[in-house]
Scaffold this motif. Structure first.
Motif, short mmCIF file in Angstrom:
data_model
loop_
_atom_site.label_atom_id
_atom_site.label_comp_id
_atom_site.label_asym_id
_atom_site.label_seq_id
_atom_site.Cartn_x
_atom_site.Cartn_y
_atom_site.Cartn_z
N TRP A 1 53.62 20.83 -17.33
CA TRP A 1 52.20 20.99 -17.64
C TRP A 1 51.63 19.70 -18.22
CZ3 TRP A 1 50.82 24.80 -14.99
CH2 TRP A 1 51.43 26.05 -15.01
N TRP B 1 48.13 15.92 -11.22
CA TRP B 1 47.38 17.13 -11.53
C TRP B 1 45.89 16.97 -11.18
CZ3 TRP B 1 48.85 21.83 -11.80
CH2 TRP B 1 50.10 22.18 -12.31
N GLY C 1 43.84 34.33 -21.15
CA GLY C 1 43.76 34.04 -19.73
C GLY C 1 44.22 32.65 -19.35
N PRO D 1 46.62 29.57 -18.26
CA PRO D 1 47.80 29.59 -17.39
C PRO D 1 49.03 28.88 -17.97
CG PRO D 1 46.26 27.90 -16.65
CD PRO D 1 45.62 28.58 -17.81
N VAL E 1 48.53 15.81 -16.92
CA VAL E 1 48.21 16.93 -17.80
C VAL E 1 47.39 17.97 -17.05
CG1 VAL E 1 46.11 15.90 -18.77
CG2 VAL E 1 47.37 17.58 -20.10
N PHE E 2 47.72 19.23 -17.27
CA PHE E 2 46.96 20.34 -16.71
C PHE E 2 46.65 21.32 -17.82
CE2 PHE E 2 46.98 24.70 -14.95
CZ PHE E 2 45.82 24.62 -14.22
N ARG E 3 45.38 21.73 -17.89
CA ARG E 3 44.99 22.67 -18.94
C ARG E 3 44.45 23.97 -18.38
NH1 ARG E 3 41.21 18.30 -21.58
NH2 ARG E 3 40.76 18.27 -19.36
N GLY E 4 43.70 23.90 -17.26
CA GLY E 4 43.30 25.14 -16.58
C GLY E 4 41.94 25.70 -16.98
N TYR E 5 40.95 24.81 -17.22
CA TYR E 5 39.63 25.28 -17.64
C TYR E 5 39.03 26.31 -16.67
CZ TYR E 5 39.03 22.32 -21.67
OH TYR E 5 39.15 21.77 -22.91
N ILE F 1 36.62 19.45 -22.33
CA ILE F 1 37.32 18.81 -21.22
C ILE F 1 37.61 17.36 -21.57
CG2 ILE F 1 36.99 17.95 -18.88
CD1 ILE F 1 35.62 20.59 -18.24
N THR G 1 41.08 27.38 -8.43
CA THR G 1 42.13 26.52 -8.98
C THR G 1 43.41 27.33 -9.04
OG1 THR G 1 40.48 25.34 -10.25
CG2 THR G 1 42.77 25.10 -10.97
N ILE G 2 44.36 26.96 -8.18
CA ILE G 2 45.61 27.73 -8.09
C ILE G 2 46.77 26.77 -8.38
CG2 ILE G 2 46.96 29.33 -6.68
CD1 ILE G 2 44.40 29.41 -4.79
N PRO G 3 47.19 26.70 -9.63
CA PRO G 3 48.21 25.70 -9.98
C PRO G 3 49.56 26.02 -9.36
CG PRO G 3 47.77 27.16 -11.84
CD PRO G 3 46.78 27.51 -10.79
N ILE H 1 40.34 28.30 -14.90
CA ILE H 1 41.05 29.59 -14.94
C ILE H 1 40.69 30.35 -16.21
CG2 ILE H 1 43.34 30.63 -15.16
CD1 ILE H 1 44.35 28.31 -13.34
N PHE H 2 40.82 29.70 -17.37
CA PHE H 2 40.60 30.50 -18.60
C PHE H 2 39.13 30.74 -18.92
CE2 PHE H 2 42.01 26.31 -20.59
CZ PHE H 2 40.79 25.92 -21.11
#
Ligand code: SF4
Ligand code: SF4
Lengths: 471, 358
Positions: free
Chosen positions: B112, A362, B158, B160, A47-51, A70, A347-349, A53-54
């Motif tokens: 994802w 991930w 924002g 992703p 799982v990837f959510r991107g904390y 998280i 963090t560059i997915p 980043i956002f």
């Protein structure tokens, strides 16, 4: 020593998703049954959510409300870390009472977490139903084995303990689930809501500190202590039995003893949230920070612990950031900060197919740099590292908890039906070897220490609290 | 996880078993699963052990505390139940989704989030693919927590992944084969009893013991989300007296330090968090509106006084009805999700995707 390649008959086995853990964890292994060895093993988080980043560009005062999300079991730890980090960033020191309320909330969180994890999640691996299906001979032996501490916990045989751990049917399983709720009530008294607290803020807490608040907490705490006086000897009996019943069980989950602990519970008399003085106030924490390598305590300095952290890409689905401008080159003391330190992380997915010969997760790979090697420190799920470090550091003596330099003494007061009681956690050693393995990680969870719980989903499980942040 | 008696024994007696299939692999934190273990009205033990009269026999397939932990192709394989449901071999079942649904179509490859594997490809089966496969076969679909209901934290500006809620994915007018709309129980995390009580209601409904679950326009159970936080807050007396704190740890109304209670639909200050203990504004925590479709974007920065709060706080009392009218306008905007939470081949959140540069 691994067997030579040609003798191998490898059987592929996969468990995905793993149950009874929070997070999307899968294990893929190749097993050499003839030589009784796991030849290859891959763990993946799906799982990837991107904390990280956002959260960019958002008001930093909101950050603890976001980072809490998280993790749905240790959300509080993330919120607390974020509040600590904000206190440091804004240069503020909460009133002492606010600090104590956070500590009491955190303490309740550890009690909840150990309790539900040990009895309702991990405990099921040792329950009668599971052992009957996987190792009937061991169950037969458990039926014949008297529990050494029967007088303290009330179970006559080891099999009686196992039956009591059966999901839902088992009486102890249900009691533990109920106790986990009481500990969560204690948490809610201090921090409003479990798992994502409502009353934590940078600079203090919104909790209204009244006499009633502390009475409500104290009464529940003392009932919990009474419960633990039965539980600790019960765990000892169960785990010691497994060592005897299944020779070689020491090797299950065994790793080199490389433990990292960031400390827990700040002392408001010393903690001023100033980075320059962090080494000093870190050593005043009620759980000592430190790093233990091969059984030796090599530092208790939070600055060293922090600066040694590196985030590697490992086999994860991200692009490297080493060619980007660093956010910081030096810490406030003038020490250089590495480009792979979390303070400099981007963090560059790069979503891609799962390929066990290439990238397959991930989750990135946090390491600790000791000046020569990048070490895969482990926290032992939390409590093992906390007890081990605290035991060796000899910095803690508050009466109820005392570090001896080789053990941790835990002195419990008299409770409704049981007298005073002292437990001693000792460095786990069997046949002359120190053990960091599955059973000892479990056992460490039993008395009073903290694990950084079930964090397979937190993409950098080893981040220390001064930098504990999202991903 | 199910009651001691096995499924096989139960079906011999011809008593149908209602399966609950729980997918926690949306973009979530698993906090709603953990919340369910905190519930006491009813508790999960009471639901599974059939402690309440009229409950059908149930079997819960729930990653958080499931006994089943066997390997693929072996005994006690947890994911096998989901394959069975996909093959149409489980009837009836309720599908619970925890976590927001990321948009898997905004990138060239990869995933994802996944839940077990797709047997045909050996790659993770994405959560949206599970939804495509299982939703048409489910008797009811329950979205647990704000991520699953409306997108939540992981769907903030924002982001992703293009995350959205289950209803954004399946469609707001989607109904199950049994005619039930998606049932949304928001909360970040969900208030424990709000979830266990809704599950209980649905089980009674599936067993033919309860009428259609009453839902509002955002698909929330009306009896849980029909009132505002402010209407249930025990600090409303201070609000009405114009006593607003500007500090932490004080008993007065929190509106000046960031409480959104007046426009947020949630029962937590009244119900407490667990067994009547804890909560948000009632115990000193600002309401950050975690149950709302507009959460978090329409309420950030959380720590600032909500716009217009001062007007409504100074005129509270005398102009009560005017204020209620004005609030309805705000309420309508915050009760809507931001526009970027939708199915689309483009990522609309404002994040510049590095994978699209190639
Ligand atoms: S604290 Fe919030 S919910 Fe309570 S009275 Fe004030 S504005 Fe209303
Ligand atoms: S009172 Fe507000 S912050 Fe608290 S649970 Fe309800 S909506 Fe969420």
């Amino acid at each position: 020593m691994t067997a030579p390649q040609k003798d191998r008959e490898l059987v592929e086995m996969a468990w995905d998703p793993i149950t009874r853990i929070v997070g999307s964890l899968g294990i893929y292994a190749k097993i050499d049954f003839r030589n009784r060895e796991v030849a290859e093993c891959y763990s993946t988080s799906s799982v990837f959510r991107g904390y990280s980043i956002f959260m960019k560009g958002k008001d930093p005062r909101d950050s603890h409300f976001i980072t809490s999300r998280i993790c749905g079991i240790c959300g509080d730890n993330h919120a607390t870390c974020s509040v600590y980090a904000q206190n440091m960033a804004y240069g503020i020191r909460p009133p002492a009472l606010g600090e104590w309320i956070i500590n009491l909330g955190e303490a309740a969180e550890f009690m909840f977490d150990h309790n539900i994890f040990q009895e309702n999640l991990v405990g099921v691996d040792y329950c009668e139903k599971m052992v009957r299906e996987t190792n009937p001979g061991v169950l037969a032996l458990a039926e014949r084995t008297e529990a050494p501490h029967a007088a303290e916990h009330g179970f006559r045989t080891i099999a009686d303990i196992m039956r009591s751990l059966n999901p839902l049917e088992g009486e102890f399983y249900r009691e533990a689930l109920a106790v986990s709720r009481t500990t969560r009530e204690m948490f809610c008294l201090m921090e409003g809501r479990h798992v994502h607290p409502s009353t934590l803020y940078p600079g203090g807490v919104g909790t209204v500190a009244t006499v009633q608040l502390f009475t409500d907490y104290l009464t529940r705490l003392v009932r919990y202590i009474e419960f633990m006086k039965r539980v600790v000897p019960m765990h000892d009996d169960l785990f010691d039995f497994f060592y005897e019943a299944l020779p070689g069980y020491e090797q299950v989950g065994r790793r080199r003893v490389m433990l990292g602990c960031w400390g827990a519970f700040n002392d408001p008399n010393h903690c001023n949230y100033n980075y320059e003085q962090m080494s000093a106030w870190g050593r005043k924490m009620f759980v000592s920070p430190g790093i233990v390598i091969d059984g030796k305590l090599i530092t208790t300095d939070l600055v060293d612990i922090n600066l040694g952290i590196r985030i590697l890409l490992g086999s994860s689905y991200y692009e490297d950031w080493a060619d980007q401008e660093p956010f910081v080159t030096h810490d406030p003391l003038g020490n250089p900060v590495d480009i792979r330190h979390p303070w400099n992380q981007h963090t560059i997915p790069k979503p891609q197919k799962r390929d066990f010969n290439d990238n397959y997760s991930w989750v990135m790979s946090p390491r600790w740099f000791d000046g020569e090697n990048l070490l895969a420190l482990d926290t032992g799920g939390g409590p093992l590292a906390r007890l081990w470090v605290t035991a060796l550091a000899r910095l803690v003596d508050v009466g109820y908890v005392k570090s001896t330099g080789h053990s941790v003494l835990i002195n419990l007061p008299k409770t409704a039906t049981l007298p005073e009681k002292t437990f001693e956690w000792k460095i786990p050693v069997r046949n002359g070897e120190m053990l960091s393995n599955a059973l000892e990680r479990n056992r460490a969870r039993a008395p009073t220490s903290r694990r950084m719980p079930l964090r397979s989903r937190c993409t950098s499980p080893s981040r220390p609290w001064p930098t504990c942040g999202p991903a | 996880m199910q009651a001691p008696e096995s499924t096989a024994a139960a079906s011999e007696k011809d008593e149908p078993v209602v399966h609950i299939l729980w997918i926690n692999a949306g973009l979530s934190c698993d906090g709603d699963s953990v919340a369910l273990t905190a519930a006491t009205q009813p508790s999960i033990e009471e639901i599974v052990l059939g402690a309440l009269p009229g409950l059908p026999k149930i079997a819960v397939h729930w990653p958080l505390i499931d006994f089943e932990s066997g390997p693929y192709g072996g005994a006690d394989t947890f994911i096998e139940w989901f394959y069975k449901a996909d093959r149409g071999e489980l009837e009836p079942f309720v599908l619970v989704i925890e976590g927001s649904i990321p948009n898997e179509s905004i990138k060239q490859e990869g995933y994802w989030c996944g839940f077990g594997n797709n047997p045909e490809t050996g790659q993770p089966m994405t959560t949206s693919e599970w939804l495509d496969r299982l939703a048409p076969k489910a008797t009811a679909v329950l979205a647990a927590g704000t991520c699953a209901t409306y997108g939540g934290i992981h769907a903030m500006s924002g982001n992703p992944t293009g995350a959205m809620g289950v209803a954004d994915y399946l469609g707001w007018d989607w109904t199950s084969k049994a005619g039930l709309p998606i049932v949304n129980v928001p909360g970040c995390p969900i208030q424990p009893d709000n979830l266990s009580e809704t599950i209980l209601y649905l089980l009674y409904q599936v067993a033919g013991q309860a009428p259609m679950i009453p839902l509002d326009e955002a698909l929330r159970p009306q009896w849980l989300f029909g009132k505002t936080v402010h209407e249930g807050c025990d600090r409303a007396g201070y609000y009405e007296q114009g006593q607003f704190t500007t500090e932490y740890g004080q008993p007065e109304c929190l509106v000046k330090i960031g409480c959104w209670g007046p426009v947020v639909k949630c029962n937590v200050p009244k119900r407490g968090w667990m067994n009547g203990i804890g909560g948000c504004p009632n115990v000193g925590g600002i309401c950050i509106a975690c149950t709302m479709p507009g959460f978090p974007d329409k309420f950030m920065p959380f720590m600032d006084e909500p716009p217009g709060a001062l007007v409504s706080s100074t005129v509270s009392g005398v102009y009560g009805s005017v204020v209620r009218g004005l609030r309805h306008i705000t309420q309508r905007t915050v009760d809507k999700e931001p526009k970027w939470r939708q199915k689309s081949h483009a990522l609309l959140t404002g994040y510049k995707a590095p994978w699209s540069e190639r």
